[in-house]
Write a protein that holds these residues in place. Structure first.
Motif, PDB file in Angstrom:
ATOM      1  N   LEU A 725      36.672  32.481  43.632  1.00  0.00           N
ATOM      2  CA  LEU A 725      36.276  31.607  44.737  1.00  0.00           C
ATOM      3  C   LEU A 725      35.122  30.727  44.280  1.00  0.00           C
ATOM      4  N   MET A 726      34.983  29.572  44.931  1.00  0.00           N
ATOM      5  CA  MET A 726      33.881  28.664  44.621  1.00  0.00           C
ATOM      6  C   MET A 726      32.729  28.960  45.577  1.00  0.00           C
ATOM      7  N   THR A 727      31.610  29.300  45.001  1.00  0.00           N
ATOM      8  CA  THR A 727      30.414  29.626  45.783  1.00  0.00           C
ATOM      9  C   THR A 727      29.353  28.561  45.548  1.00  0.00           C
ATOM     10  N   VAL A 728      28.239  28.689  46.249  1.00  0.00           N
ATOM     11  CA  VAL A 728      27.141  27.745  46.046  1.00  0.00           C
ATOM     12  C   VAL A 728      26.557  27.880  44.650  1.00  0.00           C
ATOM     13  N   ASN A 729      26.878  28.977  43.961  1.00  0.00           N
ATOM     14  CA  ASN A 729      26.428  29.184  42.583  1.00  0.00           C
ATOM     15  C   ASN A 729      27.554  29.009  41.569  1.00  0.00           C
ATOM     16  N   GLY A 730      28.650  28.365  41.990  1.00  0.00           N
ATOM     17  CA  GLY A 730      29.754  28.133  41.075  1.00  0.00           C
ATOM     18  C   GLY A 730      30.860  29.157  41.258  1.00  0.00           C
ATOM     19  N   PRO A 731      31.847  29.181  40.350  1.00  0.00           N
ATOM     20  CA  PRO A 731      32.981  30.102  40.495  1.00  0.00           C
ATOM     21  C   PRO A 731      32.569  31.553  40.265  1.00  0.00           C
ATOM     22  N   GLU A 732      33.103  32.445  41.100  1.00  0.00           N
ATOM     23  CA  GLU A 732      32.884  33.876  40.926  1.00  0.00           C
ATOM     24  C   GLU A 732      34.207  34.604  41.134  1.00  0.00           C
ATOM     25  N   PRO A 733      34.499  35.609  40.293  1.00  0.00           N
ATOM     26  CA  PRO A 733      35.756  36.346  40.474  1.00  0.00           C
ATOM     27  C   PRO A 733      35.779  37.063  41.813  1.00  0.00           C
ATOM     28  N   GLN A 734      36.968  37.192  42.365  1.00  0.00           N
ATOM     29  CA  GLN A 734      37.101  37.814  43.679  1.00  0.00           C
ATOM     30  C   GLN A 734      36.547  39.231  43.682  1.00  0.00           C
ATOM     31  N   GLU A 735      36.694  39.946  42.564  1.00  0.00           N
ATOM     32  CA  GLU A 735      36.241  41.328  42.505  1.00  0.00           C
ATOM     33  C   GLU A 735      34.720  41.448  42.489  1.00  0.00           C
ATOM     34  N   LEU A 736      34.028  40.375  42.076  1.00  0.00           N
ATOM     35  CA  LEU A 736      32.568  40.440  41.907  1.00  0.00           C
ATOM     36  C   LEU A 736      31.863  39.418  42.780  1.00  0.00           C
ATOM     37  N   LEU A 737      32.468  39.034  43.880  1.00  0.00           N
ATOM     38  CA  LEU A 737      31.897  37.991  44.726  1.00  0.00           C
ATOM     39  C   LEU A 737      30.546  38.437  45.300  1.00  0.00           C
ATOM     40  N   ARG A 738      29.526  37.624  45.022  1.00  0.00           N
ATOM     41  CA  ARG A 738      28.172  37.969  45.491  1.00  0.00           C
ATOM     42  C   ARG A 738      27.502  36.835  46.249  1.00  0.00           C
ATOM     43  N   SER A 739      27.835  35.594  45.992  1.00  0.00           N
ATOM     44  CA  SER A 739      27.141  34.436  46.547  1.00  0.00           C
ATOM     45  C   SER A 739      27.865  33.892  47.771  1.00  0.00           C
ATOM     46  N   PRO A 740      27.148  33.137  48.628  1.00  0.00           N
ATOM     47  CA  PRO A 740      27.798  32.480  49.769  1.00  0.00           C
ATOM     48  C   PRO A 740      28.835  31.463  49.292  1.00  0.00           C
ATOM     49  N   LEU A 741      29.906  31.318  50.058  1.00  0.00           N
ATOM     50  CA  LEU A 741      30.966  30.381  49.686  1.00  0.00           C
ATOM     51  C   LEU A 741      30.517  28.942  49.931  1.00  0.00           C
ATOM     52  N   ASP A 742      31.033  28.050  49.097  1.00  0.00           N
ATOM     53  CA  ASP A 742      30.719  26.625  49.208  1.00  0.00           C
ATOM     54  C   ASP A 742      31.806  25.973  50.060  1.00  0.00           C
ATOM     55  N   TYR A 743      31.614  25.969  51.390  1.00  0.00           N
ATOM     56  CA  TYR A 743      32.639  25.472  52.291  1.00  0.00           C
ATOM     57  C   TYR A 743      32.881  23.969  52.128  1.00  0.00           C
ATOM     58  N   GLN A 744      31.822  23.223  51.804  1.00  0.00           N
ATOM     59  CA  GLN A 744      32.013  21.789  51.634  1.00  0.00           C
ATOM     60  C   GLN A 744      32.933  21.497  50.454  1.00  0.00           C
ATOM     61  N   HIS A 745      32.848  22.342  49.420  1.00  0.00           N
ATOM     62  CA  HIS A 745      33.767  22.196  48.286  1.00  0.00           C
ATOM     63  C   HIS A 745      35.218  22.268  48.759  1.00  0.00           C
ATOM     64  N   TYR A 746      35.533  23.231  49.619  1.00  0.00           N
ATOM     65  CA  TYR A 746      36.911  23.419  50.057  1.00  0.00           C
ATOM     66  C   TYR A 746      37.365  22.269  50.960  1.00  0.00           C
ATOM     67  N   ILE A 747      36.457  21.734  51.752  1.00  0.00           N
ATOM     68  CA  ILE A 747      36.829  20.593  52.594  1.00  0.00           C
ATOM     69  C   ILE A 747      37.088  19.359  51.735  1.00  0.00           C
ATOM     70  N   ASP A 748      36.219  19.129  50.745  1.00  0.00           N
ATOM     71  CA  ASP A 748      36.334  17.923  49.909  1.00  0.00           C
ATOM     72  C   ASP A 748      37.439  18.022  48.870  1.00  0.00           C
TER      73      ASP A 748
END
Length: 777
Positions: A725-748
């Motif tokens: 997933l794309m987070t505010v800190n860049g891509p993170e694997p689903q198994e190790l997701l730690r950061s908030p998601l970058d919702y604006q990335h998904y909209i844009d």
């Protein structure tokens, strides 16, 4: 005593007592039998003009002999055969001749394969035993194959086998390494060595012809071989009691050698039969095809759960292990993979476990005919190169949102071009030689000329074509698919440097003729029928009837249009080339609504990307996507679901603005987090991603780094699909997701491109419609 008839499962060549020996394991009606053939020689061809030089180079190899033949090269030069009595001297001879720059022809064909090819033995053989020993002869036979599904469970490091499951129809067995209650289906093993010995005994008792599994070679058999080596125990799973060999090619593909048994990997076999899936994990494919998956439903910690079950609930691990075997068996049955492989073998002579093999199949079909015509194949891939040979024709599209578009499709266009225009390696050699009468010649492209009298490939294609039509009439989908793949491969190999007959005059005469046919078909439609052709792709034209088309008897009109164009093409080819026309244009589809999008950031129409409402036989509509986000696995479920819903509403003239705005709101509110996962496949080793590290490679590296930190071996392999997933800190694997998601990335990056592919054609834009929402955040 009746002659023995069987299906060749495996073939082998080796030196025995200093002479070449060929071995074939045949599956007969009563079991498997090995047939050993002595007295054959390895064979290659050289030019007779090189004979004295070759004799000098090989003078100290008594097992090598030269013999002049009545055959010629495709350049019309006399050839001699080079024979070798042993593989040892054969490889030595080839090395010397290649180093000396001597032209060699057909030297790469394995003796075990050539023996079958020259006798026309593709799928079944009769054993003839006479004073000179056994020999094989072509026969017809349907083998009663015994199939065994195999799956192992191991520790996280794969340094200890926990259990091995074996399953077939009416047979299930689990060999368990440790304490467990014995039952008819469970065998308790005292240790790993005992387990491996029990496995060999169980395989001998069941005596399978085929062993199937999921990544069964690259993981299961490889680990079994490694653990057997650690135990100093020969792992004998074949029928000859020789240790199994699991090795990896330079391209990364794993293969296994078990004499007398064939190992089939489910992933490779599905891909070879042109089945396509978003992911090729057993869990995903099983759910797609069977509607159920593994018994452990949490893939992120499946490895740890297996370890827990081994310690705490061994019976649950047994059930899990067996269910994986059942899933593989049912996938093979559901997709008719074994009937497909048998049909492919009967058509082409390819072994059941051959992955790919288009070039070898072409050789099997073509070389015996070429030899009977008095010629041998050229030096490997020595044909004309460096020409401008385009791929399939793709017409400039006319972007727009249309009503009533018909698709007309040429049935097997490239094979029909080969048949019509007599395109063929031997025909090219004779046509350009200059001694054929003018009325025997058919022009190609790039100065190619074909002698229609001696063309071999068109007749091969015609026989395949007729066989496929018959398979369709009989409802034999496996055979029909095998023939379709082979017919198309007859074109593909001619343009590939992995084929000995590679020559760009051949491939160019096919693709450029295809371009010409598509262009002239489009011109004819517009001039004679007054319809605009808005797109054309490889073998299809997209015909716009007009938004005001009354839509009465549209199917009948589509068939009539195809019929009149076929008659026109028959007349054209007879008048211009004096040849029979095998081109067959078919009415393929009617789209009530059809979108041909623009290229991104351009006013030009896109290629190989469109969507529409396709009319079904019962009159209903089906939403169809080609090349757009909805069918591409590198887009998120959010983008694909949004595209399907948005297009469905616009195509059906239903309200859609609220859908768009509500989707954006739900993303920002965190209500669609489960649909934001990207999945991309690792195409090369992680270390190779140096200059450009895409998001999925960065996420994969995080996974491997985390495992190393926990003192576990790396888990990411080439071909694996990475979920991130794309987070505010860049891509993170689903198994190790730690950061908030970058919702604006998904909209844009996910919603906006999907919407703006279609919205400009209805006078709207994504940014304008969501602007009021943006002010709220």
């Amino acid at each position: 005593m009746p002659a023995l008839i069987g299906f060749p499962l495996t073939r082998r060549q080796r030196d025995h007592n200093g002479r070449l020996q060929l071995s074939y394991w045949l599956r007969t009606a009563t079991g498997a039998h090995e047939v050993v053939i002595e007295g054959e020689a390895a064979v290659a061809f050289i030019l007779q003009s090189d004979g004295a030089h070759v004799a000098e180079l090989l003078s100290d190899l008594p097992g090598c002999q030269l013999r002049p033949l009545s055959l010629s090269s495709l350049n019309h030069e006399p050839v001699s055969a080079l024979y070798a009595d042993s593989l040892r001297e054969w490889h030595e001879a080839l090395g010397r001749l290649q180093q000396a720059g001597v032209a060699l022809m057909e030297e790469d064909i394995r003796p075990a394969d050539r023996y079958l090819i020259e006798r026309g033995i593709f799928a079944s053989a009769r054993v003839i035993d006479d004073a000179s020993g056994p020999r094989l002869q072509r026969a017809e036979f349907e083998p009663p194959l015994r199939i065994l599904s195999l799956d192992i469970e191991t520790t996280l490091r794969a340094d200890r086998i926990l259990s091995v499951a074996l399953q077939s129809q009416g047979y299930e067995r689990v060999l368990f390494n440790g304490n467990i209650t014995n039952s008819p289906a469970v065998v308790r093993c005292h240790n790993e060595r005992d387990l491996l010995q029990q496995l060999m005994a169980e395989v001998r008792r069941f005596d399978p012809d085929l062993i199937i599994g999921w990544n069964v070679i690259g993981f299961d058999l490889r680990v079994l071989q490694q653990r057997a080596e650690a135990q100093r125990l020969p792992l004998c799973l074949g029928r000859d009691q020789e240790p199994v060999r699991v090795e990896q090619t330079r391209t990364g593909r794993w293969y296994a050698r078990l004499n007398g048994r064939v190992v089939l990997d489910g992933i490779d076999t599905l891909k070879g039969a042109t089945w396509q899936f978003e992911r090729y994990s057993l869990e995903f494919v099983a759910r797609e095809l069977l509607g159920r998956g593994k018994l452990i439903e949490t893939p992120d910690d499946r490895g740890e759960e297996i370890q827990r079950l081994y310690r705490e609930d061994p019976q649950a691990l047994v059930r899990y292990n067996l269910e994986d075997c059942r899933l593989v068996s049912e996938i093979f049955e559901h997709t008719e993979l074994i009937p497909y492989l048998l049909a492919r073998a009967r058509l082409t002579g390819l072994p059941l476990d051959k992955v790919g093999g288009s070039s070898q199949a072409f050789d099997n079909l073509y070389l015996p005919r070429l030899h009977r015509a008095g010629y041998v194949a050229p030096q490997y891939a020595s044909g004309v190169d460096g020409l401008d040979v385009p791929g399939g024709f793709v017409m400039e599209s006319c972007p727009g949102l249309y009503r009533h578009v018909l698709v007309l499709d040429f049935k097997s266009l490239y094979p029909s071009i080969i048949r019509s225009f007599r395109i063929d390696p031997l025909g090219l050699a004779l046509g350009t030689h200059g001694d054929a009468p003018p009325d025997a010649l058919v022009p190609g492209f790039h100065h190619a000329i074909f002698d229609r009298r001696h063309a071999l490939l068109p007749d091969i294609i015609e026989r395949l074509w007729q066989a496929r039509d018959e398979a369709k009439r009989q409802g034999n989908s496996a055979l029909s698919q095998a023939i379709k793949i082979q017919m198309n491969a007859c074109y593909g190999v001619l343009g590939s440097r992995v084929c000995r007959f590679f020559d760009q005059r051949l491939s160019g005469s096919i693709t450029l003729r295809g371009h010409q046919i598509l262009q002239q078909t489009a011109e004819r439609i517009e001039q004679a029928f007054g319809h605009q052709v808005i797109y054309g792709d490889t073998d299809s034209v997209f015909v716009w009837l007009g938004d005001d088309w009354p839509d009465r008897d549209t199917d009948r009109y589509g068939h009539q249009l195809a019929s009149e164009l076929n008659a026109w093409w028959q007349k054209q080819l007879r008048e211009r080339f004096d040849i029979d026309c095998s081109l067959e244009l078919q009415y393929e589809a009617h789209y009530r609504r059809f979108l041909m999008p623009r290229m991104r950031h351009s006013e030009k129409g896109s290629k190989k990307r469109y969507a529409g409402l396709k009319v079904q036989p019962d009159g209903s509509d089906q939403l169809v996507f080609r090349g757009l986000e909805s069918v591409r696995t590198d887009w998120t479920p959010l983008a694909r679901q949004f595209q399907q819903a948005l297009y469905e509403r616009i195509f059906r003239d239903q309200p859609w603005q609220v859908l768009l705005q509500e989707t954006v709101r739900a993303v920002r509110a965190g209500e669609r987090d489960g649909d934001l996962v990207y999945r991309r496949r690792i195409r090369q080793p992680l270390a190779a991603y140096q200059r450009n590290r895409p998001p999925h490679a960065r996420a994969a590296q995080m996974l491997d780094d985390d495992r190393r930190h926990r003192d576990l071996p790396p888990v990411v392999r080439v071909g694996d699909s990475i979920a991130y997933l794309m987070t505010v800190n860049g891509p993170e694997p689903q198994e190790l997701l730690r950061s908030p998601l970058d919702y604006q990335h998904y909209i844009d990056r996910q919603l906006l491109p999907v919407a703006d592919t279609l919205l400009p054609f209805v006078g709207e834009s994504f940014e304008r419609l969501i602007a009021p929402q943006q002010e709220l955040f």
